[in-house]
Design an enzyme around this catalytic site. Structure first.
Site, PDB file in Angstrom:
ATOM      1  N   ARG A  10      -8.346  -1.917 -12.071  1.00 14.58           N
ATOM      2  CA  ARG A  10      -8.393  -2.457 -10.717  1.00 14.58           C
ATOM      3  C   ARG A  10      -7.707  -3.822 -10.706  1.00 14.58           C
ATOM      4  O   ARG A  10      -7.834  -4.603 -11.658  1.00 14.58           O
ATOM      5  CB  ARG A  10      -9.834  -2.604 -10.250  1.00 14.58           C
ATOM      6  CG  ARG A  10      -9.940  -3.103  -8.804  1.00 14.58           C
ATOM      7  CD  ARG A  10     -11.384  -3.250  -8.363  1.00 14.58           C
ATOM      8  NE  ARG A  10     -11.454  -3.894  -7.049  1.00 14.58           N
ATOM      9  CZ  ARG A  10     -12.590  -4.287  -6.466  1.00 14.58           C
ATOM     10  NH1 ARG A  10     -13.749  -4.105  -7.073  1.00 14.58           N
ATOM     11  NH2 ARG A  10     -12.557  -4.870  -5.286  1.00 14.58           N
ATOM     12  N   HIS A  11      -6.974  -4.092  -9.647  1.00  9.09           N
ATOM     13  CA  HIS A  11      -6.275  -5.377  -9.539  1.00  9.09           C
ATOM     14  C   HIS A  11      -7.249  -6.541  -9.648  1.00  9.09           C
ATOM     15  O   HIS A  11      -8.454  -6.414  -9.410  1.00  9.09           O
ATOM     16  CB  HIS A  11      -5.492  -5.467  -8.231  1.00  9.09           C
ATOM     17  CG  HIS A  11      -6.356  -5.500  -7.008  1.00  9.09           C
ATOM     18  ND1 HIS A  11      -7.045  -6.624  -6.619  1.00  9.09           N
ATOM     19  CD2 HIS A  11      -6.644  -4.544  -6.097  1.00  9.09           C
ATOM     20  CE1 HIS A  11      -7.717  -6.371  -5.509  1.00  9.09           C
ATOM     21  NE2 HIS A  11      -7.498  -5.107  -5.172  1.00  9.09           N
ATOM     22  N   THR A  23     -10.008  -4.306   1.875  1.00  9.14           N
ATOM     23  CA  THR A  23      -8.578  -4.608   1.807  1.00  9.14           C
ATOM     24  C   THR A  23      -7.801  -3.349   1.471  1.00  9.14           C
ATOM     25  O   THR A  23      -7.769  -2.916   0.321  1.00  9.14           O
ATOM     26  CB  THR A  23      -8.286  -5.675   0.728  1.00  9.14           C
ATOM     27  OG1 THR A  23      -9.315  -6.661   0.731  1.00  9.14           O
ATOM     28  CG2 THR A  23      -6.935  -6.304   0.967  1.00  9.14           C
ATOM     29  N   ARG A  67      -0.700  -7.045  -5.004  1.00  6.44           N
ATOM     30  CA  ARG A  67      -1.781  -7.507  -5.870  1.00  6.44           C
ATOM     31  C   ARG A  67      -1.927  -6.615  -7.099  1.00  6.44           C
ATOM     32  O   ARG A  67      -2.266  -7.090  -8.185  1.00  6.44           O
ATOM     33  CB  ARG A  67      -3.097  -7.590  -5.091  1.00  6.44           C
ATOM     34  CG  ARG A  67      -3.551  -6.307  -4.412  1.00  6.44           C
ATOM     35  CD  ARG A  67      -4.700  -6.599  -3.445  1.00  6.44           C
ATOM     36  NE  ARG A  67      -5.193  -5.405  -2.749  1.00  6.44           N
ATOM     37  CZ  ARG A  67      -4.654  -4.919  -1.640  1.00  6.44           C
ATOM     38  NH1 ARG A  67      -3.583  -5.505  -1.101  1.00  6.44           N
ATOM     39  NH2 ARG A  67      -5.174  -3.852  -1.047  1.00  6.44           N
ATOM     40  N   GLU A 110      -4.631   1.973  -2.001  1.00  8.09           N
ATOM     41  CA  GLU A 110      -6.036   1.909  -1.615  1.00  8.09           C
ATOM     42  C   GLU A 110      -6.327   2.798  -0.415  1.00  8.09           C
ATOM     43  O   GLU A 110      -5.427   3.126   0.378  1.00  8.09           O
ATOM     44  CB  GLU A 110      -6.432   0.450  -1.304  1.00  8.09           C
ATOM     45  CG  GLU A 110      -7.899   0.232  -0.925  1.00  8.09           C
ATOM     46  CD  GLU A 110      -8.894   0.695  -1.968  1.00  8.09           C
ATOM     47  OE1 GLU A 110      -8.944   1.921  -2.240  1.00  8.09           O
ATOM     48  OE2 GLU A 110      -9.650  -0.155  -2.484  1.00  8.09           O
ATOM     49  N   TRP A 111      -7.554   3.211  -0.297  1.00  6.06           N
ATOM     50  CA  TRP A 111      -8.039   3.955   0.867  1.00  6.06           C
ATOM     51  C   TRP A 111      -7.622   3.193   2.131  1.00  6.06           C
ATOM     52  O   TRP A 111      -7.776   1.971   2.207  1.00  6.06           O
ATOM     53  CB  TRP A 111      -9.559   4.037   0.794  1.00  6.06           C
ATOM     54  CG  TRP A 111     -10.211   5.117   1.606  1.00  6.06           C
ATOM     55  CD1 TRP A 111     -10.027   5.388   2.931  1.00  6.06           C
ATOM     56  CD2 TRP A 111     -11.182   6.063   1.141  1.00  6.06           C
ATOM     57  NE1 TRP A 111     -10.818   6.427   3.330  1.00  6.06           N
ATOM     58  CE2 TRP A 111     -11.544   6.871   2.254  1.00  6.06           C
ATOM     59  CE3 TRP A 111     -11.799   6.304  -0.082  1.00  6.06           C
ATOM     60  CZ2 TRP A 111     -12.482   7.895   2.158  1.00  6.06           C
ATOM     61  CZ3 TRP A 111     -12.725   7.326  -0.180  1.00  6.06           C
ATOM     62  CH2 TRP A 111     -13.065   8.113   0.926  1.00  6.06           C
ATOM     63  N   TYR A 113      -8.412   1.824   5.362  1.00  5.53           N
ATOM     64  CA  TYR A 113      -9.680   1.532   6.035  1.00  5.53           C
ATOM     65  C   TYR A 113      -9.579   1.565   7.558  1.00  5.53           C
ATOM     66  O   TYR A 113     -10.600   1.465   8.249  1.00  5.53           O
ATOM     67  CB  TYR A 113     -10.210   0.166   5.593  1.00  5.53           C
ATOM     68  CG  TYR A 113     -10.555   0.106   4.124  1.00  5.53           C
ATOM     69  CD1 TYR A 113     -11.524   0.928   3.573  1.00  5.53           C
ATOM     70  CD2 TYR A 113      -9.908  -0.788   3.274  1.00  5.53           C
ATOM     71  CE1 TYR A 113     -11.855   0.876   2.238  1.00  5.53           C
ATOM     72  CE2 TYR A 113     -10.225  -0.854   1.931  1.00  5.53           C
ATOM     73  CZ  TYR A 113     -11.194  -0.015   1.421  1.00  5.53           C
ATOM     74  OH  TYR A 113     -11.503  -0.077   0.076  1.00  5.53           O
ATOM     75  N   ARG A 198     -12.215   4.627  -8.028  1.00  2.00           N
ATOM     76  CA  ARG A 198     -13.511   5.289  -8.155  1.00  2.00           C
ATOM     77  C   ARG A 198     -13.401   6.730  -7.666  1.00  2.00           C
ATOM     78  O   ARG A 198     -13.963   7.655  -8.274  1.00  2.00           O
ATOM     79  CB  ARG A 198     -14.567   4.523  -7.365  1.00  2.00           C
ATOM     80  CG  ARG A 198     -14.862   3.147  -7.947  1.00  2.00           C
ATOM     81  CD  ARG A 198     -15.611   2.270  -6.961  1.00  2.00           C
ATOM     82  NE  ARG A 198     -16.984   2.701  -6.796  1.00  2.00           N
ATOM     83  CZ  ARG A 198     -17.767   2.327  -5.775  1.00  2.00           C
ATOM     84  NH1 ARG A 198     -17.270   1.510  -4.832  1.00  2.00           N
ATOM     85  NH2 ARG A 198     -19.000   2.751  -5.694  1.00  2.00           N
ATOM     86  N   HIS A 229     -13.557  17.841 -26.371  1.00  2.00           N
ATOM     87  CA  HIS A 229     -13.133  18.931 -27.268  1.00  2.00           C
ATOM     88  C   HIS A 229     -11.621  19.159 -27.284  1.00  2.00           C
ATOM     89  O   HIS A 229     -11.175  20.279 -27.536  1.00  2.00           O
ATOM     90  CB  HIS A 229     -13.859  20.239 -26.900  1.00  2.00           C
ATOM     91  CG  HIS A 229     -15.332  20.083 -26.796  1.00  2.00           C
ATOM     92  ND1 HIS A 229     -16.040  20.426 -25.653  1.00  2.00           N
ATOM     93  CD2 HIS A 229     -16.252  19.594 -27.678  1.00  2.00           C
ATOM     94  CE1 HIS A 229     -17.320  20.171 -25.841  1.00  2.00           C
ATOM     95  NE2 HIS A 229     -17.480  19.666 -27.058  1.00  2.00           N
TER      96      HIS A 229
END
Length: 261
Positions: A10-11, A23, A67, A110-111, A113, A198, A229
């Site tokens: 993650r930044h 953000t 970023r 990023e998502w 928003y 995530r 495995h």
């Protein structure tokens, strides 16, 4: 036997990550503290005897946001080619440590928003209460509802799944299960953002976003994904791994060779 990995980074800290503002598309620089922490992360985790071994990286994906790109720069991986946003490479040939190419991809941005860009979770709940949604407390679950004016969980899932398929087909399938000392690079690095990484980890192990994550990824944090495995069909989250294995084994081999002479 070789088991390739995906490192998710993650930044570093920004003013908005520091105060909890969502953000997505907004461009923000890292804070001075954020830059220092990423430099420390690079020193601690990147190197031939560290978690992320540059020569073993097959490919690097980075978000279009500055970023994330600055974070990648500060990790000092020593790429042979200049980074896509640079006019020229910032280090000499003597500092080259990896042949991995860097690819900017919208699949790991990023998502989006939407209407919730730039505001905190408490502010979102207050807004939803005024709008009469989310119950009396304006509850909101991004993993199930997505963002009005932004992305739904289904839209995010589709782009993440596309990226996972790309990683497995191009970089992991050719090396998984090969002899341990194979020089073929198979690890992949992603440098991006909190929610999307995530979500990526959830989809990596086949969970739906609606199930919700049970883990966090702090600004500047690093996570590792791999397989059980040595099987491509058994993706897993790697909770912990050994350091300096290659260095120790190389030393042992050299010692044996000298003893045989």
């Amino acid at each position: 036997m070789t088991t390739p990995r995906v490192f998710i980074v993650r930044h570093g800290e920004t003013e908005w990550s520091l105060n909890g503002r969502h953000t997505g598309t907004t461009e923000l620089p890292l804070t001075a503290n954020g830059e220092k922490r990423i430099l420390a992360t690079g020193r601690a985790l990147v190197g031939d005897d560290r978690l992320i071994v540059p020569r073993k990286l097959a490919h690097i994906y980075v978000s279009p946001r500055k970023r994330a790109q600055k974070t990648l720069e500060l990790l000092y991986l020593g790429c042979r080619e200049k980074l896509p946003w640079q006019d020229e490479r910032s280090h000499p040939d003597s500092d080259i440590r990896t042949e991995a190419n860097v690819e900017i991809t919208e699949d790991i941005r990023e998502w989006d928003y939407g209407d919730y860009e730039g505001i905190t979770s408490p502010q979102i709940r207050e807004l939803r209460k005024k709008q009469g949604i989310g119950g009396p407390n304006g509850e909101w679950d991004i993993w199930k509802e997505g963002c009005p004016g932004g992305e739904s969980p289904g839209q995010v899932t589709r782009r993440i799944d596309r990226l996972i398929a790309d990683i497995r087909q191009k970089y992991h399938a050719p090396v998984i299960g090969k002899p341990k000392h194979s020089e073929v690079a198979g690890d992949v690095l992603l440098v991006a953002h909190g929610h999307i990484l995530r979500a990526f980890a959830m989809r990596w192990v086949g969970k739906t976003l609606a199930e919700g994550p049970t883990f966090l990824l702090e600004a500047g944090g690093v996570g590792t994904l791999s397989y059980e495995h040595h099987e491509l069909a058994e993706p897993a989250i790697l909770l912990g791994g050994g350091f300096m294995v290659d260095v120790v084994e190389k030393s042992e081999r050299l010692g044996q060779e000298e003893g045989e002479q």
